[in-house]
Scaffold this active site. Structure first.
Site, PDB file in Angstrom:
ATOM      1  N   GLU A   1      44.268  32.100  29.765  1.00  0.00           N
ATOM      2  CA  GLU A   1      44.106  30.797  29.133  1.00  0.00           C
ATOM      3  C   GLU A   1      42.911  30.813  28.179  1.00  0.00           C
ATOM      4  O   GLU A   1      42.076  31.710  28.227  1.00  0.00           O
ATOM      5  CB  GLU A   1      43.904  29.735  30.217  1.00  0.00           C
ATOM      6  CG  GLU A   1      45.129  29.662  31.121  1.00  0.00           C
ATOM      7  CD  GLU A   1      45.109  28.433  32.024  1.00  0.00           C
ATOM      8  OE1 GLU A   1      44.599  27.380  31.599  1.00  0.00           O
ATOM      9  OE2 GLU A   1      45.611  28.538  33.146  1.00  0.00           O
TER      10      GLU A   1
ATOM     11  N   LYS B   1      43.281  30.673  46.670  1.00  0.00           N
ATOM     12  CA  LYS B   1      44.452  31.228  47.340  1.00  0.00           C
ATOM     13  C   LYS B   1      44.062  31.971  48.617  1.00  0.00           C
ATOM     14  O   LYS B   1      44.757  31.893  49.632  1.00  0.00           O
ATOM     15  CB  LYS B   1      45.201  32.153  46.377  1.00  0.00           C
ATOM     16  CG  LYS B   1      45.839  31.382  45.222  1.00  0.00           C
ATOM     17  CD  LYS B   1      46.264  32.302  44.081  1.00  0.00           C
ATOM     18  CE  LYS B   1      46.998  31.539  42.990  1.00  0.00           C
ATOM     19  NZ  LYS B   1      47.229  32.380  41.780  1.00  0.00           N
TER      20      LYS B   1
ATOM     21  N   SER C   1      58.698  20.632  34.276  1.00  0.00           N
ATOM     22  CA  SER C   1      59.915  20.659  33.458  1.00  0.00           C
ATOM     23  C   SER C   1      60.962  21.570  34.086  1.00  0.00           C
ATOM     24  O   SER C   1      62.154  21.251  34.102  1.00  0.00           O
ATOM     25  CB  SER C   1      59.615  21.175  32.048  1.00  0.00           C
ATOM     26  OG  SER C   1      58.555  20.459  31.485  1.00  0.00           O
TER      27      SER C   1
ATOM     28  N   GLY D   1      54.523  31.493  36.220  1.00  0.00           N
ATOM     29  CA  GLY D   1      55.662  31.226  35.351  1.00  0.00           C
ATOM     30  C   GLY D   1      56.375  29.975  35.818  1.00  0.00           C
ATOM     31  O   GLY D   1      56.450  29.703  37.022  1.00  0.00           O
TER      32      GLY D   1
ATOM     33  N   ARG E   1      50.632  11.538  31.969  1.00  0.00           N
ATOM     34  CA  ARG E   1      49.552  10.816  31.310  1.00  0.00           C
ATOM     35  C   ARG E   1      50.012  10.244  29.976  1.00  0.00           C
ATOM     36  O   ARG E   1      49.664   9.150  29.599  1.00  0.00           O
ATOM     37  CB  ARG E   1      48.356  11.757  31.111  1.00  0.00           C
ATOM     38  CG  ARG E   1      47.071  11.063  31.527  1.00  0.00           C
ATOM     39  CD  ARG E   1      45.854  11.937  31.378  1.00  0.00           C
ATOM     40  NE  ARG E   1      46.096  13.292  31.884  1.00  0.00           N
ATOM     41  CZ  ARG E   1      45.156  14.238  31.864  1.00  0.00           C
ATOM     42  NH1 ARG E   1      43.957  13.973  31.374  1.00  0.00           N
ATOM     43  NH2 ARG E   1      45.409  15.441  32.309  1.00  0.00           N
TER      44      ARG E   1
ATOM     45  N   THR F   1      54.767  22.874  32.416  1.00  0.00           N
ATOM     46  CA  THR F   1      55.724  23.980  32.483  1.00  0.00           C
ATOM     47  C   THR F   1      56.499  23.967  33.795  1.00  0.00           C
ATOM     48  O   THR F   1      57.724  24.081  33.803  1.00  0.00           O
ATOM     49  CB  THR F   1      54.968  25.331  32.377  1.00  0.00           C
ATOM     50  OG1 THR F   1      54.024  25.221  31.303  1.00  0.00           O
ATOM     51  CG2 THR F   1      55.919  26.463  32.115  1.00  0.00           C
ATOM     52  N   VAL F   2      55.770  23.833  34.918  1.00  0.00           N
ATOM     53  CA  VAL F   2      56.441  23.872  36.217  1.00  0.00           C
ATOM     54  C   VAL F   2      57.283  22.619  36.429  1.00  0.00           C
ATOM     55  O   VAL F   2      58.446  22.692  36.849  1.00  0.00           O
ATOM     56  CB  VAL F   2      55.411  24.045  37.365  1.00  0.00           C
ATOM     57  CG1 VAL F   2      56.110  24.013  38.715  1.00  0.00           C
ATOM     58  CG2 VAL F   2      54.630  25.337  37.193  1.00  0.00           C
TER      59      VAL F   2
ATOM     60  N   GLU G   1      54.312  26.183  49.211  1.00  0.00           N
ATOM     61  CA  GLU G   1      54.601  27.599  48.978  1.00  0.00           C
ATOM     62  C   GLU G   1      54.182  28.045  47.576  1.00  0.00           C
ATOM     63  O   GLU G   1      53.714  29.170  47.383  1.00  0.00           O
ATOM     64  CB  GLU G   1      56.100  27.833  49.186  1.00  0.00           C
ATOM     65  CG  GLU G   1      56.572  29.262  49.041  1.00  0.00           C
ATOM     66  CD  GLU G   1      56.025  30.149  50.140  1.00  0.00           C
ATOM     67  OE1 GLU G   1      55.130  30.945  49.825  1.00  0.00           O
ATOM     68  OE2 GLU G   1      56.478  30.055  51.289  1.00  0.00           O
TER      69      GLU G   1
END
EC number: 1.1.1.3
Lengths: 430, 430
Positions: free
Chosen positions: A189, A204, A17, A305, A46, A14-15, A128
């Protein structure tokens, strides 16, 4: 404008793309902001057949070959997890490439080693996107607040658990039902362990504490409790005392004459509804920072997101690209303070405890005595009688967590106590 | 560790004194973070006898001599105002010194020229403290969001006016009484013009818009209305429709087929109490940012005060000092977009209008017709009858500000309208 800077992209979910798409859409702006165009040199995945949208000549399964290619200047890593990423990034540094990563687990585990490798190679390591998604947070900590002394960083840094806790408060549902709803809506998930048990937030927290206090903190230094034990009763009790339940990542510098230490912990806690973090709902993240000179600061935004995370990745990409154009590396991360991690047992916390007790004279005195015996001072107590039973709602003052925990264990054994119905730590009360 | 970096301090008021104190208190940390110690080379002031706390050998009235001294590496400017500061900073750049400034008025007026001079000299110009005090905001805009497209920046950037409006809402007092209270408590200066009439906020808006949209914007491009015309009735009307009144600095990129433009304005507006900016009370500042990929972000903290502002100054000082140690300049500010400023008349806004009208059949129709005649669409209208009079509370949809303004002028002339009791722009309604 001279030759383009070449970027190797590791991972294309997702990220990844979103990063590819934004690199294309914003090519003109990025060129103007960096001083040279940026071009994708290759995308390591992969299963190339699963990426029909990516030009075939860019796709490769040979990530190691890609990051060490002579014409690659910068590496963007959005695979996640420890290996093979750790080895790939070390290889990239050795080959003189700067790296932008969104990998919280790796940075929390191996941040010190990776920073050392980047510094040795004279290249950049920026990440970041690893904490609080799109919210500019690590750069402010690393740079904007570099002239200040940080005391405390408290954040809601996991959207999944925040969504679940928000829904529990709104619906009165228990954890299991709220989790099921979150899973159905795609906020959790299929295997929610990393979020629900606090592993994601702990990674984090380790990163935040390292940057805030200029000291090495890894995920294993972080005390961690997830939200699966939070009950509908806990949430209701919180509301009764003007609080709301949040999963907090708390990084504190504990000042002491014998030498300062850092206490880093992730656990659910009641916070007053008037606290700036209380109104952070759903999938949003927010981080509250207390610095000696700057005072109280808060950063708020989307924690996850594809596009939001890609925004943070691209911001870092512009920074490392500018440094590359200037022929320098940006400021590294200093860990000169070398502060020890304070175990949770010694960390000062406050508890909320709700007890079902027999409604007989002397019960409150007996219970209060038990707190006193453990050196725990009571801030407020409320007693509600109903029939031959009563509920005691107690909020303590600050005491070492071990003393509070021992008190609760002792209360469970007391004949006058029929049940401990809710225990949660409390934060942000004055 | 090698030779110290030498800092010239221009000005020694509240912020300057705090900078001096923090430089001393944090000397060890700053050295570790920068890689070299920092030493004060001199402090330029107008009246040396008024600074008994500063070592006498550091004080000088010759600011120009100080900033061009061979042994000075960095200049920190906390004097404020346009001249002589402008000339001093240009002299500093020419002499190869990097500059940290807290000077919003100067940056808003002459930012383009100063940036060009710094770039030509290959040195840094940083000014985080110029907008929203301690809140890390300019660096996130300049760097963290450099890979994104900003759409909108909306901020509460003036603590004095925010305090006055907060008090008007809490007490029901008018502007004059609330200002008097603010003056007495030290929240407003003896001459409050710069704050109350929006000059301070307009300078900050110009700086924010320049950085957000990579385009030159100066204070003269900013539409400006202060809060002295805000009445107790406006504040009460706002509460009735679930809003609160804030002085907003609004920077927008207006997308258009014929070419984008930027609209930058400062004026009081009603915003919904549910908006993240609505709960920013008293002397706090907050800035809300909307970016294409990052989505909505908010930054919150102290907007003024000696220590808070000094924190931002020192953060910049660490950054320019690190660059100096590395022998480079940091990323400059790009204004490649060169977008035109859209005048307020053409900027789309929404209005709230309260009217006293005769309570007769047909009045609402007549009033509605007047809006329609100016091409303004009404979003909601509420009519409250009382005796032979009625109150109409109208909230419009978005329309060019000139059309809204012309509508109000026309309404004032209508025989059926006995009075326009409140007009304010509305922001943040969906």
């Amino acid at each position: 404008m001279s030759d383009p800077l070449k970027v190797a992209l590791l991972g294309c979910g997702t990220v990844g793309s979103a990063v590819l798409r934004l690199l294309e859409e914003q090519a003109g702006d990025l060129t103007a902001r960096i001083g040279r165009p940026v071009e994708v040199a290759g995308v390591a995945v992969r299963r190339p057949d699963r990426h029909p949208d990516v030009p075939a000549h860019l796709l490769t399964t040979d990530a190691h070959g890609l990051v060490t290619r002579d014409d690659v200047d910068l590496v963007v890593e959005v695979i996640g997890g420890i290996e093979p990423v750790r080895s790939l990034l070390l290889a990239a540094f050795e080959a003189g490439k700067s790296v932008v990563s969104a990998n919280k687990a790796l940075l929390a585990d191996d941040g010190v080693e990776l920073h050392a490798a980047a510094a040795k190679a004279g290249v950049d390591l920026y990440y970041e996107a690893a904490v609080a998604g799109a919210i500019p947070l690590l750069r402010p900590l690393r740079e904007s607040l570099a002239g200040d002394q940080l005391r405390r960083v408290v954040g809601i840094v996991n959207g999944t658990t925040n969504y679940i806790l928000s829904r529990m408060a709104e619906t009165g549902h228990g954890f299991t039902e709220a989790l099921a709803e979150a899973t159905e809506l795609g906020y959790a998930e299929a295997d929610p362990t990393a979020d629900v048990d606090g592993f994601d937030a702990a990674a984090k927290a380790a990163i935040l504490a390292s940057l805030a206090f200029h000291t090495p903190v890894s995920a294993t230094d972080v005390y961690r409790e997830g939200i699966s034990a939070v009950t509908a009763t806990d949430v209701a009790r919180a509301a009764e005392i003007g609080c709301t339940v949040k999963l907090l990542a708390i990084c504190e510098r504990v000042l002491a004459d014998g030498g300062d230490s850092v206490a880093v912990r992730v656990h659910p806690a009641m916070i007053p509804t008037t606290h700036p973090l209380a109104s952070v709902g759903g999938a949003f993240n927010a981080v509250f920072v207390e610095a000696e000179a700057a005072g109280q600061l808060m950063f708020y935004g989307q924690g996850a997101g594809g596009d939001a995370t890609a925004s943070a990745v691209l911001g870092d990409l512009v920074a490392v690209a500018r440094n590359r154009v200037a022929g320098v590396a940006g400021p590294g991360v200093t860990t000169y303070a070398g502060l020890p991690a304070r175990p949770i047992a010694e960390t000062p916390t406050r508890y909320h405890v709700s007890l079902d007790v027999a409604d007989k004279p002397g019960v409150l005195a007996t219970v209060a005595q038990e707190f006193a015996r453990h050196g725990v001072s009571i801030a407020t107590v409320r007693q509600d009688g109903h029939g031959d039973a009563a509920t005691l709602v107690i909020v303590t003052h600050s005491a070492p967590d071990a003393a509070l925990s021992a008190t609760v264990t002792a209360l469970r054994e007391m004949p006058a106590v029929r049940g401990v119905t809710s225990i949660l730590r409390v934060e942000g009360l004055s």
